[in-house]
Design an enzyme around this catalytic site. Sequence first.
Site, PDB file in Angstrom:
ATOM      1  N   CYS A  71      47.700  45.980  16.035  1.00 59.93           N
ATOM      2  CA  CYS A  71      47.618  44.529  15.934  1.00 59.93           C
ATOM      3  C   CYS A  71      46.300  44.151  15.266  1.00 59.93           C
ATOM      4  O   CYS A  71      45.247  44.663  15.624  1.00 59.93           O
ATOM      5  CB  CYS A  71      47.693  43.925  17.330  1.00 59.93           C
ATOM      6  SG  CYS A  71      47.392  42.179  17.361  1.00 59.93           S
ATOM      7  N   CYS A  77      41.527  39.218  20.611  1.00 56.39           N
ATOM      8  CA  CYS A  77      42.444  38.748  21.646  1.00 56.39           C
ATOM      9  C   CYS A  77      42.118  39.453  22.960  1.00 56.39           C
ATOM     10  O   CYS A  77      41.759  40.607  22.982  1.00 56.39           O
ATOM     11  CB  CYS A  77      43.874  39.058  21.221  1.00 56.39           C
ATOM     12  SG  CYS A  77      45.104  38.765  22.474  1.00 56.39           S
ATOM     13  N   CYS A  80      45.129  43.043  24.808  1.00 55.29           N
ATOM     14  CA  CYS A  80      45.257  44.503  24.742  1.00 55.29           C
ATOM     15  C   CYS A  80      43.886  45.151  24.604  1.00 55.29           C
ATOM     16  O   CYS A  80      43.386  45.323  23.495  1.00 55.29           O
ATOM     17  CB  CYS A  80      46.107  44.904  23.553  1.00 55.29           C
ATOM     18  SG  CYS A  80      47.807  44.329  23.625  1.00 55.29           S
ATOM     19  N   GLN A 282      58.788  40.839  37.398  1.00 52.29           N
ATOM     20  CA  GLN A 282      58.003  41.879  36.725  1.00 52.29           C
ATOM     21  C   GLN A 282      58.151  41.751  35.209  1.00 52.29           C
ATOM     22  O   GLN A 282      59.248  41.494  34.718  1.00 52.29           O
ATOM     23  CB  GLN A 282      58.479  43.271  37.165  1.00 52.29           C
ATOM     24  CG  GLN A 282      58.279  43.571  38.643  1.00 52.29           C
ATOM     25  CD  GLN A 282      56.842  43.875  39.014  1.00 52.29           C
ATOM     26  OE1 GLN A 282      55.952  43.924  38.164  1.00 52.29           O
ATOM     27  NE2 GLN A 282      56.587  44.041  40.298  1.00 52.29           N
ATOM     28  N   TYR A 311      55.913  39.951  50.314  1.00 51.50           N
ATOM     29  CA  TYR A 311      55.608  39.462  48.962  1.00 51.50           C
ATOM     30  C   TYR A 311      56.818  39.777  48.072  1.00 51.50           C
ATOM     31  O   TYR A 311      56.703  40.438  47.046  1.00 51.50           O
ATOM     32  CB  TYR A 311      54.355  40.119  48.380  1.00 51.50           C
ATOM     33  CG  TYR A 311      53.124  40.055  49.253  1.00 51.50           C
ATOM     34  CD1 TYR A 311      52.211  39.015  49.093  1.00 51.50           C
ATOM     35  CD2 TYR A 311      52.864  41.028  50.218  1.00 51.50           C
ATOM     36  CE1 TYR A 311      51.068  38.953  49.878  1.00 51.50           C
ATOM     37  CE2 TYR A 311      51.724  40.962  51.016  1.00 51.50           C
ATOM     38  CZ  TYR A 311      50.833  39.929  50.833  1.00 51.50           C
ATOM     39  OH  TYR A 311      49.712  39.879  51.605  1.00 51.50           O
ATOM     40  N   GLU A 332      58.105  35.509  51.175  1.00 51.14           N
ATOM     41  CA  GLU A 332      57.506  35.129  49.903  1.00 51.14           C
ATOM     42  C   GLU A 332      57.012  33.683  50.018  1.00 51.14           C
ATOM     43  O   GLU A 332      57.648  32.853  50.647  1.00 51.14           O
ATOM     44  CB  GLU A 332      58.583  35.281  48.810  1.00 51.14           C
ATOM     45  CG  GLU A 332      58.410  34.484  47.558  1.00 51.14           C
ATOM     46  CD  GLU A 332      57.196  34.904  46.739  1.00 51.14           C
ATOM     47  OE1 GLU A 332      56.940  36.114  46.574  1.00 51.14           O
ATOM     48  OE2 GLU A 332      56.492  33.982  46.271  1.00 51.14           O
ATOM     49  N   ASP A 381      54.078  44.341  48.250  1.00 49.01           N
ATOM     50  CA  ASP A 381      53.847  44.254  46.805  1.00 49.01           C
ATOM     51  C   ASP A 381      53.029  42.991  46.534  1.00 49.01           C
ATOM     52  O   ASP A 381      53.530  42.034  45.954  1.00 49.01           O
ATOM     53  CB  ASP A 381      55.202  44.218  46.079  1.00 49.01           C
ATOM     54  CG  ASP A 381      55.063  44.208  44.565  1.00 49.01           C
ATOM     55  OD1 ASP A 381      53.925  44.309  44.057  1.00 49.01           O
ATOM     56  OD2 ASP A 381      56.097  44.084  43.888  1.00 49.01           O
ATOM     57  N   CYS A 408      49.299  46.101  41.846  1.00 49.79           N
ATOM     58  CA  CYS A 408      48.936  45.911  40.438  1.00 49.79           C
ATOM     59  C   CYS A 408      47.420  45.921  40.277  1.00 49.79           C
ATOM     60  O   CYS A 408      46.908  45.582  39.219  1.00 49.79           O
ATOM     61  CB  CYS A 408      49.536  44.623  39.900  1.00 49.79           C
ATOM     62  SG  CYS A 408      49.054  43.177  40.849  1.00 49.79           S
TER      63      CYS A 408
END
Length: 451
Positions: A71, A77, A80, A282, A311, A332, A381, A408
């Site tokens: 990219c 940016c 990434c 996701q 969650y 949730e 999660d 995550c």
Amino acid sequence: MNKNDIVTVAITDINQDGEGIGKVDGYTLFIKDTVIGDIAKVKIIKAKKNYGYGKLVELVIPSEKRVQPRCQIASQCGGCQLQAYSYKEQLIFKENKVKNNLGRIGKVKDCEYRPIIAMEDPWHYRNKAQFPVGKDKEGNLITGFYAGRTHSIIACKECLIGVEENQEILTIIKNFMMEYSLEPYNEKTYTGLIRHVLIRKGYHTGEIMVCIIINGVKLPYGEVLAERLAVIPGMKSIMYSINKEKTNVILGKEIKKLWGEWAIKDRIGEIVFEISPLSFYQVNPIQTEKLYQKALEFAGLSGKEVVWDMYCGIGTISLFLAKKAKKVYGVEIVAEAIENAKQNAKRNGIENVEFFVGKAEEVVPAWYETTKEHVDVIVVDPPRKGCDEILLHTMVKMQPERIVYVSCDSATLARDLGILEEMGYKTEIVQPVDMFPQTVAVEVVCQIIRK
Ligand code: SAH
């Protein structure tokens, strides 16, 4: 070391944000756009007592780990951070990041670290994108992404981790805004109408949702825009969301429909899910299936178990587990997501599930207090900040045989594993999954057992 000094430094490590780390006479420097193995000429832009930040001036000897970012705006940016690393090196970075965090923060020992589950093609995987709308220095209307750690928008024509349709949708919206003189939102003056464009696409179904986030109560000429977007193949849902708050939170709570359905559908494995704009889903559909398979494997279900999915979002993991369990409970905080979860259970003919709206750390302790029901397996999660400590204590009180932790953020995961290990649980297996190629983020699923 002083500001504006120029030094030559060997990059020996990488930090959690993807910046290269080098040392000059014991003084640590963090340098954006450098890669482990580089020898770089660097200008000091910020000098603190024990560490500083440098800007790359020249690559004296480029690292062998380097690749040309695909990219063109990869460096500006914020999205990434690892595009200058080969995919193989990205995977090594992520495995190390997980091991280091678990060992250092969580003091986790003697567990099995499995090799990261990689993607075959680590591009165009994101099913969701949220583009800020604004103006460049010349006053031209732009959509793109925020530059790393800032709120200035970098125009982006073709994001290589997003879906192809994004560009066409953004072009239609930009042309529409120009034609009807609709101003983009200005984050400094809180004026202007159009804040963000949210686009989601169901990977297996091809269904597309567009949601325009506005600083107002109505989108003028919305029906014209809807008509233009509706012709895009796969378009299923066009909405707008009202967000008049002075906030970084993208979506407003109020959603209005311009055209089509209130939600789109997608499939994971054999289960079909309905997804509303406010619901979490996701972002990498290919890896999600692999992640959920691991969660299922680590849950070790025989059909007799009572399971909690904390969650739970739109009930993705709950429904995945329900076919192999006696009963699954889900909790949730987002009400719309629980509405989706209930619909999703019904749509797939799954009856042994029950969903609760609320904070896990409030709902679960209250539920356990009144029912005292034995729970065999707990799946958590949580978002990046990890589990609430009250919830961790309640989980231990419930004495499940196994806990499956999907995370995550390996730093908060490590902290929570540390707490669980102090209270009689043991981390058995740690399985990283590459859900976010090209970025520093890494997903992990762990199996934790009662000692
Ligand atoms: N397991 C789901 C969702 C995981 S994302 C999936 O794989 O799709 C984390 C979810 O936790 C989000 O849906 C978020 O809305 C929810 N959440 C955040 N804080 C919460 C809390 N305190 N209690 C319950 N849910 C919470």
